[in-house]
Design an enzyme around this catalytic site. Sequence first.
Site, short mmCIF file in Angstrom:
data_model
loop_
_atom_site.label_atom_id
_atom_site.label_comp_id
_atom_site.label_asym_id
_atom_site.label_seq_id
_atom_site.Cartn_x
_atom_site.Cartn_y
_atom_site.Cartn_z
N GLU A 181 0.93 -1.16 -0.02
CA GLU A 181 -0.05 -0.05 0.15
C GLU A 181 0.96 1.22 0.00
O GLU A 181 0.35 2.42 -0.46
CB GLU A 181 -0.87 0.21 1.43
N HIS A 223 7.85 -26.54 0.30
CA HIS A 223 7.11 -27.67 -0.43
C HIS A 223 5.90 -26.97 -1.00
O HIS A 223 5.21 -27.74 -1.50
CB HIS A 223 6.61 -28.66 0.72
N LYS A 254 -13.17 2.58 -1.59
CA LYS A 254 -14.04 3.11 -0.72
C LYS A 254 -14.92 3.80 -0.98
O LYS A 254 -16.37 3.42 -0.65
CB LYS A 254 -13.31 3.67 0.38
O1 PA5 Z 1 -2.81 1.51 6.08
C1 PA5 Z 1 -3.83 2.22 5.88
O2 PA5 Z 1 -4.01 3.50 5.58
C2 PA5 Z 1 -4.97 1.62 5.40
O3 PA5 Z 1 -4.85 0.18 5.15
C3 PA5 Z 1 -6.29 1.66 6.28
O4 PA5 Z 1 -5.43 1.07 7.72
C4 PA5 Z 1 -7.31 1.06 6.20
O5 PA5 Z 1 -8.06 1.26 4.86
C5 PA5 Z 1 -8.52 1.18 7.11
O6 PA5 Z 1 -8.70 2.50 7.41
P1 PA5 Z 1 -9.08 3.23 8.50
O7 PA5 Z 1 -8.26 2.97 9.73
O8 PA5 Z 1 -9.57 4.55 8.12
O9 PA5 Z 1 -10.46 2.45 8.81
#
Ligand code: PA5
Length: 454
Positions: A294, A323, A437
């Site tokens: 990410e 394996h 989202k």
């Molecule tokens: O790392 C990140 O920013 C994302 O993976 C968020 O943690 C995830 O989208 C969840 O978002 P939030 O914490 O606002 O619910």
Amino acid sequence: MTPIALDFSNMVVQNLDQGGIDPDRLERDLAERFSAAHDTVEASRISGAAGFFDLPYASEELDRTQQIADGLKGRFDDLVILGIGGSAMGTRTLRDALLGPTWNARSLAERKGRPRIHVLDNVDPDAVTDLVERLDPSRTLFNVVSKSGATAETMALFLVMEGLLIDEFGKEQAREHFVFTTDPKRGPLRSIAEAEGIRSLPIPENVGGRFSVLSAVGLFPAILAGLDGAALLAGAAEADEYCRTAVLMDNPAGLIATLLHTAHVDAGASIHVMMPYSERLRSFAFWFQQLWAESLGKANDRSGNIVHAGPTPLPAVGVTDQHAQVQLFIEGPRDKVVMFLGLNSSQRDIEIGTHRASLPAAAYLGGQKMGHLLDSERKATAEALRRKGRPNMTFELEQLDAATLGELFMLMSIATVYAGALYDVNPLDQPGVELGKHLTYRLMGREGYDPPDW
Ligand code: PA5
């Protein structure tokens, strides 16, 4: 405490038949490139954009978290984390690494009165029902974790649990079963907490989900389960200290980022495998996958040009994946770097039985420690990869305790922001996730989001 040792000898040209990095470059052009990346990252530390750098030193937040956890001690048998992505994966890693993957199967006495920890990070109704059916609501605490306080999955899980609790105990009582961990000022969860007096903990405004494990996001469940929050932060502080230098050869996070980035851009190794040789660290490989994916997978560089950059992180677990995936790593496309995580001391070692001394296929194992077998298999796999010209490196952990895990979290978080600078992308945002989202909001009819046009 012995710092995590990094062995990257299987990345360099002397040890690989092709695609290896000339180690002299680590003191020449790659050192210069890293120095520029270091400047970028230091600027984001100083400006406060990369707020995770401050987490190891946030002693007031630690005290506040400890206070809330202490106040709840002994009141709950089950702690359920409702969150997703960075708001969930760190806690699963903490639980599995420090309490063990079978923690939830242990008796109350074995857990010394500490709660089981469940992480609900999916809106699969089967999985939610399976868990709810096993919980005693009167003895369950829900920790709703969301930086934005608005993520659809987390909101839905909260509403389901809130509905169950209100039906069972009424509104007044129900609120005693929640702790919110969210932005200190903004978002729907913050508003609800303030309006209704629900216990809450802050995620600092400048700390994003995947960089938040050392905030109340990870600390609260860890402390409630009896883990040492101060030790976690002390280990993280240690990594921060030894990763401050701009001298590449002295900066382990810089080396990790530089070696992976160089293997990718110079030799096409775009797949970065995280392979712990430890069941306790299985979840860590997934935590790392989310962080690396990410943070580095981005459409635009920092000047706004379209680049579609980013390596692909791939979790694997030793020895199981020897394996499964290792065949591909050794003979498949030359597009991978494998990172091995080795533990120098197993929590509890086992001696292998000696009753088959006359059976050659078994006799050589008898009397040896299982930990030695695990370790030997890791070393053998690293060497097999090397002999086939496949780059790999090894992180050696002396032990697996709160301090070492804190150090590992911090080391890889810092490596990630260095890698962001090397790939020339912003590692702190996630515009692609945001798009998904928003489209979900539209499909689910949220006000303010137009109906879907497909
Ligand atoms: O790392 C990140 O920013 C994302 O993976 C968020 O943690 C995830 O989208 C969840 O978002 P939030 O914490 O606002 O619910």
